[in-house]
Motif scaffolding. Structure first.
Motif: not given
Length: 331
Positions: A216-217, A219-222, A329-330
């Motif tokens: 999840r982290a 995919y959420a972190t550019e 954060t995520h």
């Protein structure tokens, strides 16, 4: 060949000596004097500097032509080496900074004679993580540094192993004693004592996360990468270690699932190089599976490469601590 991003802004003034370890403050003092003696050569060819570095090429001074920072992992040796590079009053094009592996890769890319010609005009060559893992490197580096010293190049290096002990436990060092002793003769050793600053007074590293949290982290972190750990190790075997820096370019975080014990020494050494490049670039590492202090088996941690493995554990643990914010954060 300049200090990597993590050490681009470090200076002697930003190094915080442990008051309980006087050798740290002494190292700063000696290196500041060393840097001051490496200014540009004045007109006319007469040059003077610390340890006689500044004299004419025709009469190279006897004795050590460089400094060698010896100490355990995490005492700030690379910080001090990079600070020396920054403090040396010479044009950046006339001083070079690189790891031992990068130096040998440079010889491979340019050829021996071209490397000598390229570096001979430098005032300073800084070599981080100095290691001799095979006889070929021993002869190569001994010859190269000897030629550079003759050309008036000052040397500075860091390692976890004293110059006279390089190669010990990794190959038949006794068969190459002359070369190893020749290397040691180029350096004045500065011993730096202390504990690992990366973990001094800090809480324990976060335990590994779940596969779901890591994914999840990622995919959420550019700019984050996401890899299965065993598959990553297999991929590293197909990429030359000299390219690991390029492999990490543009990566903002490394996310790993299913971290397992490293299966063999060759794989372990490749992972050490990757850990160094990630640490240089300040790339956080988020992982599931085993904690990083269980990457290397007991036999590895007692063998000739043990200091490399402990350094990798220390650096990966620091990067894991940096990565916790990605989950927070995520969440």
């Amino acid at each position: 060949m300049v200090p990597p991003p993590r050490f681009d802004s470090v200076r002697f003034s930003t190094y915080l000596p442990d008051p309980n370890q006087p050798s740290q403050a002494e190292a700063v003092r000696v290196l500041e004097e060393f840097a001051a003696g490496l200014g540009e050569r004045p007109a006319g060819g007469a040059r003077r500097g610390l340890f006689g570095f500044g004299r004419s090429r025709a009469k190279a001074p006897a004795g050590p032509r460089g400094v060698y920072l010896d100490g355990g992992y995490g005492v700030g040796k690379t910080h001090l080496l990079a600070s020396l590079w920054h403090a040396t009053p010479a044009d950046p094009s006339r001083k070079a900074f690189g790891t031992f592996v990068e130096l040998t890769n440079l010889v491979g890319a340019l050829g021996f004679q071209k490397t000598v010609e390229t570096l001979s005009g430098h005032r300073l060559l800084c070599i981080d993580e100095f290691e001799l893992d095979d006889p070929g490197d021993t002869v190569l580096v001994s010859t190269l540094l000897g030629r550079l010293v003759e050309a008036g190049v000052a040397l500075a290096a860091t390692s976890n192993t004293l110059p006279g002990k390089l190669g010990e436990g990794r190959f038949a060092a006794a068969d190459f004693l002359r070369e190893i002793q020749g290397l040691a003769a180029h350096f004045r050793t500065l011993r730096i004592d202390g504990e690992d600053y990366r973990h001094r007074g800090l809480p324990e590293a976060p335990p590994p996360f779940t596969d779901e949290q890591v994914t999840r982290a990622a995919y959420a972190t550019e700019g984050a990468s996401l890899d299965d750990f065993p598959q990553l190790l297999a991929h590293l075997a197909r990429v030359h270690p000299s390219r690991y820096g390029a492999l990490t370019e543009g990566v903002t975080a490394v996310c790993l699932t299913d971290v397992q014990p490293v299966p063999d020494q060759s794989t372990a050494l490749r992972l050490v190089v990757l850990a160094d490049r990630l640490y240089d670039r300040e790339v956080p590492v988020l992982a599931s599976g085993l904690p990083f202090d269980r990457l290397f088996g007991e036999e590895m941690l007692k063998g000739g490469y043990r200091k490399k493995y402990f350094r990798a554990i220390s650096r990966l643990t620091a990067l894991a601590r940096d990565a916790q914010r990605l989950v927070d954060t995520h969440a």
